[in-house]
Scaffold this active site. Sequence first.
Site, PDB file in Angstrom:
ATOM      1  N   HIS A 203     -33.802  -2.693 -29.811  1.00 11.95           N
ATOM      2  CA  HIS A 203     -34.748  -1.418 -29.153  1.00 11.95           C
ATOM      3  C   HIS A 203     -35.482  -2.801 -27.885  1.00 11.95           C
ATOM      4  O   HIS A 203     -36.133  -2.388 -27.223  1.00 11.95           O
ATOM      5  CB  HIS A 203     -35.432  -1.512 -29.946  1.00 11.95           C
ATOM      6  CG  HIS A 203     -36.532  -2.601 -30.315  1.00 11.95           C
ATOM      7  ND1 HIS A 203     -36.456  -3.980 -31.512  1.00 11.95           N
ATOM      8  CD2 HIS A 203     -37.899  -3.364 -29.745  1.00 11.95           C
ATOM      9  CE1 HIS A 203     -37.403  -4.176 -31.209  1.00 11.95           C
ATOM     10  NE2 HIS A 203     -37.940  -4.413 -30.652  1.00 11.95           N
TER      11      HIS A 203
HETATM   12  C1  UD1 Z   1     -42.669  -2.368 -27.883  1.00 12.82           C
HETATM   13  C2  UD1 Z   1     -43.012  -3.940 -27.625  1.00 12.82           C
HETATM   14  C3  UD1 Z   1     -41.920  -4.361 -28.658  1.00 12.82           C
HETATM   15  C4  UD1 Z   1     -41.539  -4.267 -30.136  1.00 12.82           C
HETATM   16  C5  UD1 Z   1     -41.470  -2.669 -30.398  1.00 12.82           C
HETATM   17  C6  UD1 Z   1     -41.604  -2.540 -31.595  1.00 12.82           C
HETATM   18  C7  UD1 Z   1     -43.983  -4.562 -25.400  1.00 12.82           C
HETATM   19  C8  UD1 Z   1     -43.606  -4.736 -24.076  1.00 12.82           C
HETATM   20  N1  UD1 Z   1     -42.877  -3.957 -25.919  1.00 12.82           N
HETATM   21  O1  UD1 Z   1     -41.599  -1.724 -27.666  1.00 12.82           O
HETATM   22  O2  UD1 Z   1     -42.070  -5.939 -28.311  1.00 12.82           O
HETATM   23  O3  UD1 Z   1     -40.364  -5.477 -29.984  1.00 12.82           O
HETATM   24  O4  UD1 Z   1     -42.478  -2.166 -29.298  1.00 12.82           O
HETATM   25  O5  UD1 Z   1     -40.678  -1.197 -31.643  1.00 12.82           O
HETATM   26  O6  UD1 Z   1     -45.248  -3.738 -25.802  1.00 12.82           O
HETATM   27  N2  UD1 Z   1     -41.446   5.674 -27.609  1.00 12.82           N
HETATM   28  C9  UD1 Z   1     -41.328   6.757 -28.133  1.00 12.82           C
HETATM   29  N3  UD1 Z   1     -42.227   7.092 -29.594  1.00 12.82           N
HETATM   30  C10 UD1 Z   1     -42.685   6.292 -29.434  1.00 12.82           C
HETATM   31  C11 UD1 Z   1     -43.283   4.991 -28.876  1.00 12.82           C
HETATM   32  C12 UD1 Z   1     -42.446   5.138 -28.342  1.00 12.82           C
HETATM   33  O7  UD1 Z   1     -40.432   8.289 -28.216  1.00 12.82           O
HETATM   34  O8  UD1 Z   1     -42.923   6.383 -31.114  1.00 12.82           O
HETATM   35  C13 UD1 Z   1     -40.204   5.683 -26.671  1.00 12.82           C
HETATM   36  C14 UD1 Z   1     -41.068   6.430 -25.542  1.00 12.82           C
HETATM   37  O9  UD1 Z   1     -39.661   6.663 -24.257  1.00 12.82           O
HETATM   38  C15 UD1 Z   1     -41.382   4.910 -24.323  1.00 12.82           C
HETATM   39  C16 UD1 Z   1     -39.826   4.249 -25.319  1.00 12.82           C
HETATM   40  O10 UD1 Z   1     -40.048   4.287 -26.527  1.00 12.82           O
HETATM   41  O11 UD1 Z   1     -41.199   5.172 -22.741  1.00 12.82           O
HETATM   42  C17 UD1 Z   1     -40.624   2.372 -24.920  1.00 12.82           C
HETATM   43  O12 UD1 Z   1     -41.895   1.623 -26.394  1.00 12.82           O
HETATM   44  P1  UD1 Z   1     -43.112   1.021 -25.950  1.00 12.82           P
HETATM   45  O13 UD1 Z   1     -43.937   1.145 -26.260  1.00 12.82           O
HETATM   46  O14 UD1 Z   1     -43.429   0.534 -23.842  1.00 12.82           O
HETATM   47  O15 UD1 Z   1     -42.240  -0.284 -26.272  1.00 12.82           O
HETATM   48  P2  UD1 Z   1     -40.998  -0.516 -27.147  1.00 12.82           P
HETATM   49  O16 UD1 Z   1     -39.252  -0.282 -27.138  1.00 12.82           O
HETATM   50  O17 UD1 Z   1     -41.164   0.409 -28.333  1.00 12.82           O
HETATM   51  N1  UDP Z   2     -38.414  -1.487 -39.481  1.00 14.81           N
HETATM   52  C1  UDP Z   2     -38.478  -0.273 -40.016  1.00 14.81           C
HETATM   53  N2  UDP Z   2     -37.549   0.823 -39.331  1.00 14.81           N
HETATM   54  C2  UDP Z   2     -37.095   0.611 -38.898  1.00 14.81           C
HETATM   55  C3  UDP Z   2     -36.130  -0.415 -37.783  1.00 14.81           C
HETATM   56  C4  UDP Z   2     -37.675  -1.287 -38.270  1.00 14.81           C
HETATM   57  O1  UDP Z   2     -39.832  -0.339 -41.050  1.00 14.81           O
HETATM   58  O2  UDP Z   2     -36.564   1.959 -38.722  1.00 14.81           O
HETATM   59  C5  UDP Z   2     -39.409  -2.375 -39.289  1.00 14.81           C
HETATM   60  C6  UDP Z   2     -38.354  -3.524 -39.692  1.00 14.81           C
HETATM   61  O3  UDP Z   2     -38.531  -3.644 -41.885  1.00 14.81           O
HETATM   62  C7  UDP Z   2     -39.534  -4.488 -39.217  1.00 14.81           C
HETATM   63  C8  UDP Z   2     -39.807  -4.059 -37.673  1.00 14.81           C
HETATM   64  O4  UDP Z   2     -39.745  -2.384 -38.521  1.00 14.81           O
HETATM   65  O5  UDP Z   2     -40.625  -4.601 -40.094  1.00 14.81           O
HETATM   66  C9  UDP Z   2     -39.647  -4.444 -37.036  1.00 14.81           C
HETATM   67  O6  UDP Z   2     -40.165  -3.645 -35.826  1.00 14.81           O
HETATM   68  P1  UDP Z   2     -39.031  -3.852 -34.815  1.00 14.81           P
HETATM   69  O7  UDP Z   2     -38.278  -4.022 -34.963  1.00 14.81           O
HETATM   70  O8  UDP Z   2     -39.662  -2.566 -33.931  1.00 14.81           O
HETATM   71  O9  UDP Z   2     -40.101  -4.953 -33.766  1.00 14.81           O
HETATM   72  P2  UDP Z   2     -39.973  -6.418 -33.393  1.00 14.81           P
HETATM   73  O10 UDP Z   2     -40.276  -7.142 -34.796  1.00 14.81           O
HETATM   74  O11 UDP Z   2     -38.888  -6.849 -32.836  1.00 14.81           O
HETATM   75  O12 UDP Z   2     -41.499  -6.635 -32.300  1.00 14.81           O
END
Ligand code: UD1
Ligand code: UDP
Length: 436
Positions: A203
């Site tokens: 992601h």
């Molecule tokens: C965010 C964090 C990243 C973290 C990740 C964990 C920042 C800059 N990024 O990335 O560091 O590793 O969360 O998963 O804070 N969206 C949905 N539903 C949701 C959430 C997001 O559809 O519940 C989609 C939307 O299209 C949104 C995109 O995901 O625009 C990105 O969401 P965002 O929270 O900005 O960044 P992540 O990629 O989730």
């Molecule tokens: N995770 C989860 N379900 C999923 C993918 C990840 O519960 O389908 C959990 C995983 O166990 C880990 C956390 O999400 O603890 C990691 O989150 P993510 O990869 O979204 O963010 P990051 O750690 O890179 O910030």
Amino acid sequence: MKIAVVLGTRPEIIKMAPVIDEITKNNDECILIHTGQHYDIEMSKQFFEDLNIKIPDYNIGIGSKTAIKQISIIISELEKILLDENVDIVLVQGDTNTVLAGALASNKLKIPVGHVEAGLRSFDKNMPEETNRIIADNCSELYFVPTEETAINLQNEGIAHNKIHITGNTIVDACFRHKDIAKEKSILKENIIFDEYIALTMHRAENVDDSERLTNIINALLSLDKNIVFPIHPHTRKSLEELDLYEKVLNSENIQVTKPLGYLDFLYLISNSQLILTDSGGVQEEAITLNIPCITLRYNTERPETITAGGNILAGTTSEEISRNINHILDNPDVYKSMQNASNPYGDGTSSKQIIKIIKDSIINDTLNVKKADSITDFIGYKKYSIKNDITVNQYEKTNKGHIIEQVFDDENPLCISDDLNLKDMDIIVKIFKTK
Ligand code: UD1
Ligand code: UDP
């Protein structure tokens, strides 16, 4: 003791769950503030259920917006909440936009910030997470770092050693507490179509917002002669749909796509996988905690301990390197075993307990307050000394008033500073203030 916990995304919910648990176990008050950065049921609510966390006291409901809008709105909403709540400390975890906003808002209100998982550095400022964590660290008063390496990152940036606490990572607490429950309760096993598989998560913005990179990675995965289970992050799904790749992945024979999984199902998935492919931070940590070899789809990592321990390999994002590394690990039992046996650098699952004890002690000893100007005297400069006699850090700083040790070198190697570290035959760099 009244503690506010600000969280907003999936990993923050998972990694703060044991801390929230510890606060309530101690009969302290926990004000839980969800920014709503993640809002889909399977990215948020599911984890409150799986990890048994109370419903947030506040939900800012920020949703998906540009980073600037997310950060600025969260800051102004937090101002109202935090002014009302009068907490002793605000805790944030990690490096998301929520964390930056939470740390900055609290700092501006002069409320001490405790940063859980402080000190991580990828040294890649293209990553939004890198600037978020650096700024959050600058706003903090207490640093809960997972390892000595991360403590040294902070020392190198001039953070006082007595504010840095090596506690391990709360992901180990979460993982240990839930892996047996996952075995028992997860219903995923009936739904996985492969007997043997690689678990994949992806992601990271630098992969999924870069069409060339994302296409490369997907092509590498589609051409593998290995099975993959891929719980897909909504961000990644959106990018794949935009590139007309989503259907292709869905229809491929070797990849099973699922919606994002709850914590129990995800722990079950990775615990039973042959190998983990990921660009996630938390998943790199879980891989080494669960003894599953990991390949990271990135060129750098802020978790270098996993690489030096031997449990994780950085493969980058090209087809050739991804396939080469997968085959190297899965086709060589010795390589596989040694990766499995890599020792976990992230502690023994007591991180949340340690964090709450440190906060409590800091409040009792009155060391948590943001310093008033009259307690900070003139800065004279930096000096380097070679220490010849037996003296600990604590003894040195007591004897030499106004001296704060910033760095300690044993030959050319920087050391993690602790009160009882003996400085004999070490070089030290000291920040010197005029004493009253
Ligand atoms: C965010 C964090 C990243 C973290 C990740 C964990 C920042 C800059 N990024 O990335 O560091 O590793 O969360 O998963 O804070 N969206 C949905 N539903 C949701 C959430 C997001 O559809 O519940 C989609 C939307 O299209 C949104 C995109 O995901 O625009 C990105 O969401 P965002 O929270 O900005 O960044 P992540 O990629 O989730
Ligand atoms: N995770 C989860 N379900 C999923 C993918 C990840 O519960 O389908 C959990 C995983 O166990 C880990 C956390 O999400 O603890 C990691 O989150 P993510 O990869 O979204 O963010 P990051 O750690 O890179 O910030």
